[in-house]
Design a protein around this motif. Structure first.
Motif, PDB file in Angstrom:
ATOM      1  N   THR A 132      99.912  -0.091  87.321  1.00 18.55           N
ATOM      2  CA  THR A 132      98.901   0.241  86.319  1.00 18.55           C
ATOM      3  C   THR A 132      98.551   1.720  86.327  1.00 18.55           C
ATOM      4  O   THR A 132      98.014   2.229  85.362  1.00 18.55           O
ATOM      5  CB  THR A 132      97.606  -0.577  86.546  1.00 18.55           C
ATOM      6  OG1 THR A 132      97.265  -0.514  87.928  1.00 18.55           O
ATOM      7  CG2 THR A 132      97.798  -2.012  86.125  1.00 18.55           C
ATOM      8  N   GLN A 157      93.153   0.115  79.340  1.00 19.95           N
ATOM      9  CA  GLN A 157      94.375  -0.563  78.879  1.00 19.95           C
ATOM     10  C   GLN A 157      94.008  -1.919  78.311  1.00 19.95           C
ATOM     11  O   GLN A 157      93.670  -2.836  79.050  1.00 19.95           O
ATOM     12  CB  GLN A 157      95.340  -0.744  80.060  1.00 19.95           C
ATOM     13  CG  GLN A 157      95.772   0.566  80.716  1.00 19.95           C
ATOM     14  CD  GLN A 157      96.563   0.339  81.994  1.00 19.95           C
ATOM     15  OE1 GLN A 157      96.861  -0.794  82.372  1.00 19.95           O
ATOM     16  NE2 GLN A 157      96.901   1.419  82.677  1.00 19.95           N
ATOM     17  N   TYR A 162      94.086  -5.648  77.115  1.00 19.35           N
ATOM     18  CA  TYR A 162      94.862  -6.764  77.668  1.00 19.35           C
ATOM     19  C   TYR A 162      95.866  -7.337  76.679  1.00 19.35           C
ATOM     20  O   TYR A 162      96.896  -7.858  77.064  1.00 19.35           O
ATOM     21  CB  TYR A 162      93.926  -7.878  78.134  1.00 19.35           C
ATOM     22  CG  TYR A 162      93.482  -7.683  79.557  1.00 19.35           C
ATOM     23  CD1 TYR A 162      94.419  -7.650  80.588  1.00 19.35           C
ATOM     24  CD2 TYR A 162      92.147  -7.538  79.875  1.00 19.35           C
ATOM     25  CE1 TYR A 162      94.023  -7.465  81.897  1.00 19.35           C
ATOM     26  CE2 TYR A 162      91.741  -7.357  81.192  1.00 19.35           C
ATOM     27  CZ  TYR A 162      92.686  -7.319  82.196  1.00 19.35           C
ATOM     28  OH  TYR A 162      92.306  -7.137  83.484  1.00 19.35           O
ATOM     29  N   SER A 163      95.528  -7.269  75.394  1.00 22.67           N
ATOM     30  CA  SER A 163      96.393  -7.936  74.419  1.00 22.67           C
ATOM     31  C   SER A 163      96.954  -6.930  73.429  1.00 22.67           C
ATOM     32  O   SER A 163      96.410  -5.836  73.261  1.00 22.67           O
ATOM     33  CB  SER A 163      95.605  -9.004  73.667  1.00 22.67           C
ATOM     34  OG  SER A 163      94.516  -8.410  72.989  1.00 22.67           O
ATOM     35  N   HIS A 204      87.919  -7.113  77.442  1.00 23.88           N
ATOM     36  CA  HIS A 204      89.049  -6.895  76.528  1.00 23.88           C
ATOM     37  C   HIS A 204      90.134  -6.036  77.166  1.00 23.88           C
ATOM     38  O   HIS A 204      91.277  -6.066  76.758  1.00 23.88           O
ATOM     39  CB  HIS A 204      88.569  -6.218  75.241  1.00 23.88           C
ATOM     40  CG  HIS A 204      87.572  -7.029  74.507  1.00 23.88           C
ATOM     41  ND1 HIS A 204      87.949  -8.047  73.669  1.00 23.88           N
ATOM     42  CD2 HIS A 204      86.218  -7.024  74.517  1.00 23.88           C
ATOM     43  CE1 HIS A 204      86.865  -8.613  73.160  1.00 23.88           C
ATOM     44  NE2 HIS A 204      85.798  -8.018  73.672  1.00 23.88           N
ATOM     45  N   SER A 205      89.735  -5.231  78.132  1.00 20.21           N
ATOM     46  CA  SER A 205      90.663  -4.229  78.673  1.00 20.21           C
ATOM     47  C   SER A 205      90.509  -4.082  80.180  1.00 20.21           C
ATOM     48  O   SER A 205      89.476  -4.431  80.744  1.00 20.21           O
ATOM     49  CB  SER A 205      90.381  -2.853  78.041  1.00 20.21           C
ATOM     50  OG  SER A 205      90.506  -2.913  76.635  1.00 20.21           O
ATOM     51  N   ARG A 206      91.542  -3.532  80.766  1.00 24.72           N
ATOM     52  CA  ARG A 206      91.456  -3.048  82.131  1.00 24.72           C
ATOM     53  C   ARG A 206      90.913  -1.630  82.123  1.00 24.72           C
ATOM     54  O   ARG A 206      91.288  -0.842  81.252  1.00 24.72           O
ATOM     55  CB  ARG A 206      92.848  -2.927  82.761  1.00 24.72           C
ATOM     56  CG  ARG A 206      93.475  -4.190  83.202  1.00 24.72           C
ATOM     57  CD  ARG A 206      94.880  -3.835  83.715  1.00 24.72           C
ATOM     58  NE  ARG A 206      95.570  -5.038  84.126  1.00 24.72           N
ATOM     59  CZ  ARG A 206      96.896  -5.197  84.088  1.00 24.72           C
ATOM     60  NH1 ARG A 206      97.658  -4.214  83.634  1.00 24.72           N
ATOM     61  NH2 ARG A 206      97.442  -6.312  84.481  1.00 24.72           N
ATOM     62  N   THR A 223      98.510 -15.314  79.264  1.00 21.11           N
ATOM     63  CA  THR A 223      97.045 -15.323  79.240  1.00 21.11           C
ATOM     64  C   THR A 223      96.464 -15.826  77.928  1.00 21.11           C
ATOM     65  O   THR A 223      95.442 -16.506  77.919  1.00 21.11           O
ATOM     66  CB  THR A 223      96.529 -13.897  79.535  1.00 21.11           C
ATOM     67  OG1 THR A 223      97.183 -13.422  80.705  1.00 21.11           O
ATOM     68  CG2 THR A 223      95.027 -13.888  79.764  1.00 21.11           C
ATOM     69  N   TYR A 227      97.389 -12.956  88.919  1.00 18.20           N
ATOM     70  CA  TYR A 227      97.522 -13.118  87.464  1.00 18.20           C
ATOM     71  C   TYR A 227      96.241 -13.703  86.878  1.00 18.20           C
ATOM     72  O   TYR A 227      96.153 -13.954  85.675  1.00 18.20           O
ATOM     73  CB  TYR A 227      98.720 -14.005  87.102  1.00 18.20           C
ATOM     74  CG  TYR A 227      99.578 -13.418  86.007  1.00 18.20           C
ATOM     75  CD1 TYR A 227      99.069 -13.239  84.717  1.00 18.20           C
ATOM     76  CD2 TYR A 227     100.883 -13.024  86.242  1.00 18.20           C
ATOM     77  CE1 TYR A 227      99.846 -12.686  83.715  1.00 18.20           C
ATOM     78  CE2 TYR A 227     101.663 -12.465  85.252  1.00 18.20           C
ATOM     79  CZ  TYR A 227     101.131 -12.296  83.985  1.00 18.20           C
ATOM     80  OH  TYR A 227     101.900 -11.734  82.998  1.00 18.20           O
ATOM     81  N   SER A 243      90.712 -17.616  81.032  1.00 20.71           N
ATOM     82  CA  SER A 243      91.415 -17.214  79.813  1.00 20.71           C
ATOM     83  C   SER A 243      91.743 -18.446  78.977  1.00 20.71           C
ATOM     84  O   SER A 243      91.204 -19.532  79.210  1.00 20.71           O
ATOM     85  CB  SER A 243      92.627 -16.350  80.144  1.00 20.71           C
ATOM     86  OG  SER A 243      93.483 -16.998  81.058  1.00 20.71           O
ATOM     87  N   TYR A 280     102.278 -10.651  79.555  1.00 23.31           N
ATOM     88  CA  TYR A 280     100.871 -10.866  79.882  1.00 23.31           C
ATOM     89  C   TYR A 280     100.167 -11.653  78.783  1.00 23.31           C
ATOM     90  O   TYR A 280      99.390 -12.572  79.050  1.00 23.31           O
ATOM     91  CB  TYR A 280     100.141  -9.536  80.134  1.00 23.31           C
ATOM     92  CG  TYR A 280      98.763  -9.763  80.705  1.00 23.31           C
ATOM     93  CD1 TYR A 280      98.559  -9.839  82.081  1.00 23.31           C
ATOM     94  CD2 TYR A 280      97.662  -9.990  79.866  1.00 23.31           C
ATOM     95  CE1 TYR A 280      97.305 -10.097  82.607  1.00 23.31           C
ATOM     96  CE2 TYR A 280      96.405 -10.251  80.390  1.00 23.31           C
ATOM     97  CZ  TYR A 280      96.231 -10.312  81.756  1.00 23.31           C
ATOM     98  OH  TYR A 280      94.987 -10.582  82.274  1.00 23.31           O
ATOM     99  N   ASP A 281     100.460 -11.294  77.547  1.00 25.48           N
ATOM    100  CA  ASP A 281      99.867 -12.012  76.411  1.00 25.48           C
ATOM    101  C   ASP A 281     100.288 -13.478  76.413  1.00 25.48           C
ATOM    102  O   ASP A 281      99.488 -14.368  76.150  1.00 25.48           O
ATOM    103  CB  ASP A 281     100.324 -11.388  75.087  1.00 25.48           C
ATOM    104  CG  ASP A 281      99.687 -10.033  74.845  1.00 25.48           C
ATOM    105  OD1 ASP A 281     100.032  -9.091  75.577  1.00 25.48           O
ATOM    106  OD2 ASP A 281      98.825  -9.942  73.953  1.00 25.48           O
TER     107      ASP A 281
END
Lengths: 444, 444
Positions: A367, A89, A91-92, A75-77, A398, A308, A51, A394-395
């Motif tokens: 989650t 979901q 990430y940002s 971009h996502s989970r 990361t 993480y 990241s 998280y943002d």
């Protein structure tokens, strides 16, 4: 110019060597292993999620674009529930920041080749058994029990990982604080092969998680169409590596909890039986440096659990910070450099260890939890409206340049606010009202 | 019969070797140092206070009386306040139990001679650099960097102290929990010489303490008329080893805080300047054993700070417990023996570490505090009347056979009761009334 030895040709050791070489130092990297470019590299690796902190470091030494060729943005989970539903979901907050899946083995091989191009020298198959801290000597021999020879350097870096030999020597000093602790959770590697057409069987641009509360399965894409996967599972207990050993037990386990995975990995049974169970260590120590002679970096200074996705990123950020300090120290006084490096990085090493430890629960349980998702939605909502007042944890960890320590502190504050908010009656119904927004503002 | 190696010829190593030899095993003790009977042994030792757990072990192997010749009983603490007053505080409720002052060097020399008499073999000047856990090999060489030779044993004990090499090998195993942590307090040795007539300058049957809150000075008698003394002082800060360095600073420090000591030790200035500052480590680890091959014992398994006087006693109790387990295991199955030993001793090692850590405050600050003394008086009063309901913590740790863990747990309960009692209005006036007695009974 100073002569510098880097012990360890892992990712952090090699990137550090490139950074130092670019500053004009003579740099030699030692490793007990043979050149991994001539090796098969499998069985115990968890794919990396590079990241912003990692990229920042690679950018500074001019190799970001080259390395990005090996990486796949996520971009996502993708959360795979037990009833085979998938929820996405991001990430940002903005939805377009990504973490990057990259194979540890491939990245390491590529970095060694790049380092050689810059003139870094490598001594593979050369174990370092001990270090003389005062004199800057490395002791080497084929086997530890053989007679050692010594090699002298002005400065030595221990980039030799969680089980660092360089740190072992430092640990024998008086006043050396040291702590290693294992989770009661192990992990095992699996591979989802590419399909018949050589394509990915799942979307490669998602970080796939099958969260099952006390355990989970994850998958990160490789560029060749496969996925490197990891099963995290307790060592002991009702559902554990200990309780799942026979063919029938393995089959029932996958059928019950990961039937989707079972279909994706035809040889899951053989992989479960063949691949080792690896452990998860957190290691903290202090000091990280010895005078102007020796410094620890990366996992040798701060080994964290992988939840993480920041282990490598933290190690690369060590290099970024160290590089700035060296550049700002006009007289190349290593004692001053190391002191500033340690003061800057040690609190952040502790902070990312704590954040990493806590994040297992978020990944494996929360989650898939409705209230957790609601909490995230409220945070994202508020953050979009007041980006200067609220950046979700998280943002910040990361995708920002803020220190891990700051992230931890602000994260704790945000958590306590959100704990309050989630207690509000009928929050699930009124979560996107102005009233809730005011409640958050009041607490900030 | 099994061949057994004991690494370390310190107190625990030698007593363990005697105990095992008496059971019929072949026992060889290794030590990197030369035979200490040919050495001067000074400069960094804190005199021992042997108490019941230690004597119990020596009694079992039949050497209690012999060793007691070297020891001086101390029934009470003598608290020396800054205004040169002395108050006597008996160690036990009944007033006649004693802890025993004994010189570490003399005791160790005597024990080696006794062990030789029993047929224990010693290999001095033989450093053990590493251990093969599976095969039971010891690796030795004059210098670590020289070629090692190996020696094979059925069973290996690591009795090699807080910096154990045997443990270092175990630490490299996956899932090995390890923690070492230092106090911000160091210590320095002093000697109060005998007077002109060869007699003790202070009563030898008292444990002398000059408590000054953040630091303290203690003195324990030797049989030759001298006292071995220890100054405990912070490394850094306003009054610290760092701030007290010049002749003038040392003189002012002793004049201000320890003027009595200054008179007792004519060469205090030279001793302060010559003797090193030693550090105080707490070390915890797990597991203590490897299969039926290797076990840690004493400080190698649980290093504690010296403020409860239990470091050696805990190590000797390890031997006592181990001996019982071996005797009860008719088939001499070492794996079973080690498992039972670890299960019994690990929780107690952790408990005595905690108790020892907490006791610095009691020794350095509370012993001179009126409310602390009142609290003790109430406890003693109650304990005398209800001996089955209340044994004070110090008595339980020092003069009982109860486990350290039990002592810690009951001690915490008693503390919480006494915290309540001390909050009662005008407690200083009504402390020996029936009302207070009832308050305690109510809470038990």
């Amino acid at each position: 110019m100073n002569s510098i030895a880097v012990v360890g040709s892992g990712l952090v050791g090699v990137v550090l060597a490139i950074s130092l070489k670019q500053k004009g130092f003579d740099v030699v990297v030692y490793d007990k292993s043979i050149d991994i470019r001539h090796m098969d590299f499998k069985g115990r690796s968890i794919n990396l999620a590079m990241s912003d902190r990692g990229w920042k470091t690679l950018r500074e030494i001019g190799i970001e674009d080259e390395v990005k060729q090996l990486a796949i943005p996520m971009h996502s989970r993708a959360i795979h529930t037990i009833d085979k539903q998938q929820s996405i979901q991001p990430y940002s907050v903005n939805g377009d920041s990504a973490i990057w899946a990259i194979s540890r083995g491939n990245l390491n091989k590529e970095l060694i080749t790049i380092a050689e191009r810059f003139g870094v020298e490598f001594c593979f198959d050369t174990p370092i058994w001990d270090v003389d801290l005062d004199q800057g000597l490395l002791y080497t021999a084929k086997e530890e029990r053989d007679k050692w020879t010594s090699i002298k350097y002005d400065v030595i870096f221990g980039a030799d990982g969680a089980y660092s030999r360089v740190r072992h020597r430092m640990q024998k000093q008086s006043m050396f604080e040291y702590q290693q602790s294992y989770l009661e959770l192990g992990y095992k590697e699996f591979i989802i092969p590419a399909d018949a057409a050589g394509k990915h069987k799942l979307s490669p641009n998602l970080f796939h998680i099958w969260p099952r509360k006390d355990f989970m399965f994850i998958a990160l894409a490789n560029t060749d169409g496969s996925f490197t996967c990891t099963l995290f599972l307790p060592y002991k207990g009702k559902v554990s590596f200990e309780s799942i050993q026979s063919v029938e037990e393995i089959e029932v386990f996958f059928e019950t909890f990961f039937s989707e995975v079972k279909e994706l990995i035809p040889d899951y049974l053989a992989l479960y039986q063949e691949n080792p169970v690896n452990s998860l260590v957190t290691m903290k120590c202090f000091p990280w440096v010895y005078e102007g002679k020796v410094a620890l970096i990366g996992d040798a200074a701060h080994a964290v659990v992988p939840f993480y996705g920041q282990g490598l990123n933290a190690g690369l950020e060590d290099i970024y910070v160290l590089s700035r300090i060296i550049d700002n120290c006009t007289e190349r006084n290593w004692k001053e450099v190391f002191k500033a490096y340690q003061e800057n990085r040690k609190p952040n090493g502790d902070a990312i260890a704590e954040l990493s430890y806590r994040n297992f629960e978020e990944m494996s349980a929360s989650t898939a939890d409705t209230m957790f998702l609601l909490r995230k939605k409220i945070e994202v909502n508020f953050s979009k409206k007041y980006p200067k007042l609220w950046l979700p944890l998280y943002d910040r960890v990361t995708f920002s340049d803020d220190s891990y320590l700051k992230a931890l502190e602000i994260g704790d504050k945000q958590k306590s606010i959100m704990d309050d908010i989630m207690q509000i009656e009928e929050i699930a119904l009124i979560w996107d009202t102005e009233a809730i927004e005011k409640e958050i503002l009041k607490r900030l």
